[in-house]
Design a protein around this motif. Structure first.
Motif, short mmCIF file in Angstrom:
data_model
loop_
_atom_site.label_atom_id
_atom_site.label_comp_id
_atom_site.label_asym_id
_atom_site.label_seq_id
_atom_site.Cartn_x
_atom_site.Cartn_y
_atom_site.Cartn_z
N LEU A 1 0.83 -1.20 0.00
CA LEU A 1 0.00 0.00 0.00
C LEU A 1 0.87 1.25 0.00
N ALA A 2 1.94 1.23 0.78
CA ALA A 2 2.84 2.38 0.80
C ALA A 2 3.49 2.59 -0.56
N VAL A 3 3.95 1.51 -1.18
CA VAL A 3 4.55 1.61 -2.51
C VAL A 3 3.51 2.07 -3.53
N ASN A 4 2.28 1.56 -3.40
CA ASN A 4 1.21 1.92 -4.33
C ASN A 4 0.92 3.41 -4.27
N ARG A 5 0.86 3.97 -3.07
CA ARG A 5 0.57 5.41 -2.94
C ARG A 5 1.69 6.24 -3.53
N ILE A 6 2.94 5.82 -3.31
CA ILE A 6 4.09 6.53 -3.87
C ILE A 6 4.05 6.45 -5.39
N ALA A 7 3.75 5.25 -5.92
CA ALA A 7 3.70 5.07 -7.38
C ALA A 7 2.57 5.90 -7.99
N ALA A 8 1.42 5.91 -7.34
CA ALA A 8 0.29 6.69 -7.85
C ALA A 8 0.62 8.18 -7.84
N PHE A 9 1.30 8.64 -6.79
CA PHE A 9 1.67 10.06 -6.69
C PHE A 9 2.63 10.45 -7.81
N ASN A 10 3.47 9.51 -8.23
CA ASN A 10 4.46 9.78 -9.28
C ASN A 10 4.01 9.31 -10.66
N ASP A 11 2.71 8.97 -10.78
CA ASP A 11 2.14 8.52 -12.06
C ASP A 11 2.84 7.29 -12.63
N ALA A 12 3.31 6.42 -11.75
CA ALA A 12 3.96 5.17 -12.19
C ALA A 12 2.88 4.10 -12.30
N ASP A 13 2.15 4.10 -13.42
CA ASP A 13 0.98 3.24 -13.57
C ASP A 13 1.32 1.76 -13.49
N SER B 1 -2.32 -4.69 -2.80
CA SER B 1 -2.39 -4.34 -1.38
C SER B 1 -3.82 -4.36 -0.87
N ILE B 2 -4.78 -3.97 -1.72
CA ILE B 2 -6.18 -3.90 -1.28
C ILE B 2 -6.72 -5.28 -0.94
#
Length: 376
Positions: A237-249, A258-259
């Motif tokens: 989840l932490a990695v997912n939020r960082i990736a989403a913030f940086n547009d790393a689809d 994570s969900i």
């Protein structure tokens, strides 16, 4: 929205808090459709609600089939008999209200239903929506299509694959979800929302539910499995939020796992029984009732919302596009409609399942089913 094995360890009387989880899941979906979630971050997204439904289904359906497989083996009941009972019971629970809703929606010409009528009719609407790249009032049926496709092949896997190979097959199914999302995001220009709703992309949630059902067969397996699910879920989840913030689809598509991982922790906790105020809340009469009628609520609520807008336009009353008031109003009407549907239509049909047991009474010792109680 799941079935139960008569007398088996997945009998709902042992898992009363699951209805509370179903209530939370369906309310999350309705909130997403009626409240502007982009400006209200406290709103639980419908994505999590649908994933929770998938995790519960994977857990219950796999447990039912494992129970049925064990009972059939000990009573010389054929696999064909078990499969026939499974599909009849699924038909009685799912099809009547679904097809009634689709036919009425098409007759009344709700947005997009006639255009995709045959897709809705064949439970393939998730593929239609993914490639049509459009949302309409019946778009939410994509998750029901996924579950029906899951029901078509998963009983064959659980009943026919050698028992020693089942953990590997379940593990492979879990891996298909993030791999599918990652590959499609990286190698294709497919519509991003469409990637998430095609059937293979949901296999991690369904497969993790199945893995939990398998783990419950071991004295300590479930606790260890859930502990690692929790650790992995929080990390991803932490990695997912960082990736989403940086547009790393690509990374976000993979780490979206994570969900379902966190959902598995929640499902396991509810099945064991959450103590204190949270447990009492999940077991409360309103939450239990909403959980019982959650299938009808999920199916009907978008049509109720659109009907309210149409009626408002005709009498000159403006229905807000989003808002808490809209959420409360749609929820209340949906609960009433779903309760009426359950009591007058669904429940009488659902009671017919008693005539289609997984192991016929004639095959049971002393007329009682062979069952396995949980060890966790």
């Amino acid at each position: 929205m799941a079935d139960t094995a008569a007398g088996g360890y997945l009998d709902q009387r042992y898992f009363g808090q699951l209805n509370g989880l179903r209530a939370i899941a369906v309310l999350a979906v309705i909130a997403t459709h009626t409240v502007d979630v982009y400006h209200r971050p406290w709103v639980v997204w419908g994505e999590e609600g649908v994933t929770l439904f998938f995790a519960i289904s994977g857990f219950l359906i796999t447990g039912i089939l494992l129970d049925a497989r064990g009972s059939a083996a000990s009573t010389d009941t054929s696999t064909g008999t078990v499969l026939r009972a499974f599909y009849i019971r699924r038909f009685l629970r799912i099809f009547p209200i679904y097809y009634a809703t689709i036919f009425v929606a098409a007759l009344l010409n709700f947005d997009g239903v006639r255009a995709g009528f045959w897709w809705y009719l064949t439970y393939t609407s998730n593929w239609y929506i993914a490639f049509d790249e459009q949302w309409n009032v019946a778009t939410h049926a994509w998750s029901l299509a996924v579950e029906e496709q899951f029901y078509l092949f998963w009983p064959l896997v659980i009943l026919l694959v050698p028992r020693r190979a089942l953990p590997w097959v379940i593990g492979a199914m879990v891996a298909v979800g993030p791999v599918t999302r990652g590959v499609l995001v990286t190698a294709t220009d497919m519509w991003r929302p469409g990637i998430d709703i095609i059937t293979p992309s949901t296999f991690d949630a369904l497969g993790l539910g199945a893995a939990l059902a398998w783990a419950w067969r071991s004295e300590h397996g479930a606790s260890l499995f859930v502990r690692w699910c929790g650790i992995a879920g929080v990390a991803l989840l932490a990695v997912n939020r960082i990736a989403a913030f940086n547009d790393a689809d690509t990374i976000a598509g993979v780490t979206r796992m994570s969900i379902p991982l966190i959902c598995i922790v929640v499902v396991h906790a509810a099945c064991r029984g959450v103590p204190g105020p949270i447990g009492r809340f999940l077991e409360s009469t309103p939450m239990t009732h909403i959980g019982v009628v959650s299938y009808g609520m999920y199916l009907l609520h978008p049509f109720i919302e659109q009907s309210a807008r149409t009626a408002g336009d005709k009498v000159g009353v403006s229905v807000p596009e989003y808002g808490v008031v809209l959420f409360v109003a749609v929820t209340m009407v949906t609960v009433l409609a779903s309760t009426a549907s359950w009591r007058l239509f669904e429940a009488p049909i659902n009671r017919r399942k008693v005539h289609h047991p997984y192991v016929p009474a004639a095959h049971r010792a002393d007329g009682e089913p062979v069952t396995t109680r949980p060890t966790n």
